[in-house]
Design an enzyme around this catalytic site. Structure first.
Site, PDB file in Angstrom:
ATOM      1  N   CYS A 145     -11.820   9.019   3.760  1.00 12.84           N
ATOM      2  CA  CYS A 145     -11.226   9.732   4.901  1.00 12.84           C
ATOM      3  C   CYS A 145     -12.029  10.958   5.352  1.00 12.84           C
ATOM      4  O   CYS A 145     -12.145  11.223   6.553  1.00 12.84           O
ATOM      5  CB  CYS A 145      -9.786  10.110   4.576  1.00 12.84           C
ATOM      6  SG  CYS A 145      -9.505  10.624   2.889  1.00 12.84           S
ATOM      7  N   HIS A 238      -7.658  16.500   7.368  1.00  9.16           N
ATOM      8  CA  HIS A 238      -8.715  17.146   6.584  1.00  9.16           C
ATOM      9  C   HIS A 238      -9.572  18.008   7.511  1.00  9.16           C
ATOM     10  O   HIS A 238     -10.091  17.527   8.534  1.00  9.16           O
ATOM     11  CB  HIS A 238      -9.625  16.100   5.936  1.00  9.16           C
ATOM     12  CG  HIS A 238      -8.950  15.240   4.906  1.00  9.16           C
ATOM     13  ND1 HIS A 238      -7.719  15.522   4.352  1.00  9.16           N
ATOM     14  CD2 HIS A 238      -9.375  14.091   4.295  1.00  9.16           C
ATOM     15  CE1 HIS A 238      -7.410  14.586   3.476  1.00  9.16           C
ATOM     16  NE2 HIS A 238      -8.389  13.703   3.414  1.00  9.16           N
TER      17      HIS A 238
HETATM   18  P1  NAP Z   1      -0.642   4.588  -3.003  1.00  9.61           P
HETATM   19  O1  NAP Z   1       0.295   5.373  -2.145  1.00  9.61           O
HETATM   20  O2  NAP Z   1      -0.676   4.861  -4.452  1.00  9.61           O
HETATM   21  O3  NAP Z   1      -0.316   3.023  -2.759  1.00  9.61           O
HETATM   22  C1  NAP Z   1      -0.877   2.003  -3.555  1.00  9.61           C
HETATM   23  C2  NAP Z   1      -0.398   0.621  -3.139  1.00  9.61           C
HETATM   24  O4  NAP Z   1      -0.994  -0.344  -4.027  1.00  9.61           O
HETATM   25  C3  NAP Z   1       1.133   0.409  -3.267  1.00  9.61           C
HETATM   26  O5  NAP Z   1       1.584  -0.463  -2.256  1.00  9.61           O
HETATM   27  C4  NAP Z   1       1.288  -0.275  -4.629  1.00  9.61           C
HETATM   28  O6  NAP Z   1       2.436  -1.092  -4.735  1.00  9.61           O
HETATM   29  C5  NAP Z   1       0.029  -1.137  -4.655  1.00  9.61           C
HETATM   30  N1  NAP Z   1      -0.347  -1.457  -6.042  1.00  9.61           N
HETATM   31  C6  NAP Z   1      -0.604  -0.605  -7.046  1.00  9.61           C
HETATM   32  N2  NAP Z   1      -0.890  -1.268  -8.186  1.00  9.61           N
HETATM   33  C7  NAP Z   1      -0.797  -2.582  -7.885  1.00  9.61           C
HETATM   34  C8  NAP Z   1      -0.937  -3.793  -8.638  1.00  9.61           C
HETATM   35  N3  NAP Z   1      -1.245  -3.777  -9.943  1.00  9.61           N
HETATM   36  N4  NAP Z   1      -0.767  -4.972  -8.002  1.00  9.61           N
HETATM   37  C9  NAP Z   1      -0.453  -5.015  -6.681  1.00  9.61           C
HETATM   38  N5  NAP Z   1      -0.290  -3.912  -5.915  1.00  9.61           N
HETATM   39  C10 NAP Z   1      -0.446  -2.714  -6.507  1.00  9.61           C
HETATM   40  O7  NAP Z   1      -2.146   4.766  -2.501  1.00  9.61           O
HETATM   41  P2  NAP Z   1      -2.702   5.171  -1.015  1.00  9.61           P
HETATM   42  O8  NAP Z   1      -2.833   6.626  -0.862  1.00  9.61           O
HETATM   43  O9  NAP Z   1      -1.888   4.400  -0.019  1.00  9.61           O
HETATM   44  O10 NAP Z   1      -4.187   4.618  -1.065  1.00  9.61           O
HETATM   45  C11 NAP Z   1      -4.478   3.227  -1.008  1.00  9.61           C
HETATM   46  C12 NAP Z   1      -5.976   2.998  -0.920  1.00  9.61           C
HETATM   47  O11 NAP Z   1      -6.496   3.566   0.280  1.00  9.61           O
HETATM   48  C13 NAP Z   1      -6.738   3.650  -2.073  1.00  9.61           C
HETATM   49  O12 NAP Z   1      -7.789   2.788  -2.442  1.00  9.61           O
HETATM   50  C14 NAP Z   1      -7.258   4.950  -1.456  1.00  9.61           C
HETATM   51  O13 NAP Z   1      -8.427   5.398  -2.092  1.00  9.61           O
HETATM   52  C15 NAP Z   1      -7.515   4.523  -0.027  1.00  9.61           C
HETATM   53  N6  NAP Z   1      -7.459   5.581   0.983  1.00  9.61           N
HETATM   54  C16 NAP Z   1      -6.436   6.459   1.036  1.00  9.61           C
HETATM   55  C17 NAP Z   1      -6.395   7.444   2.042  1.00  9.61           C
HETATM   56  C18 NAP Z   1      -5.272   8.428   2.182  1.00  9.61           C
HETATM   57  O14 NAP Z   1      -5.394   9.338   3.046  1.00  9.61           O
HETATM   58  N7  NAP Z   1      -4.184   8.328   1.405  1.00  9.61           N
HETATM   59  C19 NAP Z   1      -7.417   7.490   2.978  1.00  9.61           C
HETATM   60  C20 NAP Z   1      -8.451   6.560   2.906  1.00  9.61           C
HETATM   61  C21 NAP Z   1      -8.450   5.617   1.921  1.00  9.61           C
HETATM   62  P3  NAP Z   1       3.829  -0.549  -5.385  1.00  9.61           P
HETATM   63  O15 NAP Z   1       4.417   0.447  -4.408  1.00  9.61           O
HETATM   64  O16 NAP Z   1       4.642  -1.769  -5.508  1.00  9.61           O
HETATM   65  O17 NAP Z   1       3.480   0.078  -6.705  1.00  9.61           O
END
Ligand code: NAP
Length: 354
Positions: A145, A238
């Site tokens: 991001c 950010h």
């Molecule tokens: P998050 O809120 O922790 O969400 C993670 C997701 O993955 C949830 O839907 C979770 O499902 C699922 N998950 C976790 N473990 C799993 C498993 N073993 N099997 C299947 N599904 C699973 O994370 P996030 O902030 O959305 O980030 C997601 C990705 O985007 C990451 O790789 C991060 O680096 C990237 N990213 C994030 C941002 C940001 O601003 N947040 C920006 C750019 C990129 P449950 O709810 O069922 O546990």
């Protein structure tokens, strides 16, 4: 216009929820599958998700059953908002099974054959997909991001003057850490001067994005980047303080003009999620600010301000990027729209579109 059936992997997470918001009412894409971990699978989305958005969950999405992340989803392609530790194996499994995977995770960003894509910056890099011939489908990623905001600002300077060195200090919002993210006792009234892995991503990803596509893959741009990343108690957006050393001689006014005159190379495609302008330059010394300006261009425009001479390098300025829209879900949706216009979704999925 054909409509495409989109699945969301990690649909219950912070980025997954943004996908649901950004795709609500999308003219080309319709959500037909919501997948998450075993904790959520089998439950209606509205029950499984801890919805953190400020708008209500669309009614029909709320009733949809969450399914496990297995490569048999009822969709033409998938967006992935999976955590990186599971994204590697699961995204690969989907690509092997024939799905185009449009990912947010870091797992494949720096893989030599995988496009790291910002449509307004390097639309030709989708040519790397042709190198993924061992897969039935393919993987396309969007950058970290903070990288997105930084690289959108660097692009016109790289094109016009050349870049020798970049120094960036980020002030990153809490939503970038997902949910529940940073503990409240660490975040409130505080700044945490470390975000695991972030500085390395800012140092390397812009070089691939600003690199050149050749027959042998991407030749990275030759720019020295030094990054320092901080987590600050801001909800969304950010802010990045950037200083640049340019190859050609240019002063602050030249840099401002470069930002103002930048023209998107994909404007002619009329992509639904592309904002009216990639960059918005502020003249007020107090702008841009996350709370006031994060929603610029629906969260897809990058704000730039405080353009002035730098006493150490050449010119310095401030950048603001919406981390979960331009920096995550919105950026990925724009990537998918570009793939449609380039014929890379249509050719693969012609029979399934309506
Ligand atoms: P998050 O809120 O922790 O969400 C993670 C997701 O993955 C949830 O839907 C979770 O499902 C699922 N998950 C976790 N473990 C799993 C498993 N073993 N099997 C299947 N599904 C699973 O994370 P996030 O902030 O959305 O980030 C997601 C990705 O985007 C990451 O790789 C991060 O680096 C990237 N990213 C994030 C941002 C940001 O601003 N947040 C920006 C750019 C990129 P449950 O709810 O069922 O546990």
């Amino acid at each position: 216009m054909a409509r495409y059936r989109a699945g969301i992997l990690g649909a219950t997470g912070a980025v997954g929820q943004k996908f649901v918001e950004v795709l609500n009412g999308h003219p080309w894409f319709e959500i037909t599958a919501l997948a998450a971990s075993e904790r959520s699978a089998g439950r209606p989305y509205g029950e499984a998700v801890n919805w953190i958005g400020s708008t209500a969950i669309p009614e029909e999405i709320s009733r949809m059953e969450v399914v496990p992340v297995t490569p048999d989803l009822d969709c033409d392609f998938v967006f992935s908002g999976l955590t990186a530790n599971v994204a590697t194996s699961m995204e690969l499994a989907f690509a092997q099974a024939g799905y185009p995977v449009i990912s947010n995770a870091r797992s494949f960003r720096m893989h030599a054959d995988v496009p790291l894509l910002i449509p307004e910056v390097n639309p030709d890099h989708t040519g790397l997909i042709d190198r993924q011939s061992e897969l039935e489908g393919y993987i396309v990623t969007n950058p970290n991001c903070s990288t997105v905001g930084l690289t959108c600002a660097l692009k016109p300077l790289h094109d016009l003057f050349g870049l020798e060195a970049v120094q960036v200090t980020t002030l990153q919002a809490l939503s970038g850490a997902g949910y529940p993210g940073v503990a409240s006792l660490d975040a409130l009234g505080n700044v945490v001067p470390y975000i695991g892995g972030e500085e390395d991503k800012l140092r390397t990803e812009p070089l691939k994005l600003l690199g050149t596509l050749t027959q042998d893959g991407i030749t990275p741009a030759d720019i020295k980047i030094s990054a320092q990343c901080n987590r600050v108690p801001v909800l969304e957006g950010h802010l990045e303080c950037v200083s640049v050393k340019l190859k050609a001689q240019a002063v602050a006014d030249d840099v401002r003009r470069a930002f103002e005159l930048f023209e998107s190379p994909v404007r002619h495609y009329h992509l639904p999620t592309e904002p009216p302008s990639l960059l918005q330059v502020f003249t007020d010394e107090y702008f841009p600010q996350p709370r006031r300006h994060v929603e610029l261009g629906g969260g897809m425009t990058v704000g730039i301000g405080r353009i002035r001479p730098c006493e150490v390098l050449d010119v310095k300025f401030v950048v603001l990027v919406h981390n979960t829209v331009r920096g995550a879900a919105g950026g990925a949706v724009l990537n998918a729209e570009l793939l449609v216009r380039q014929g890379r979704l249509a050719s693969r999925l012609q029979e399934q579109t309506v």
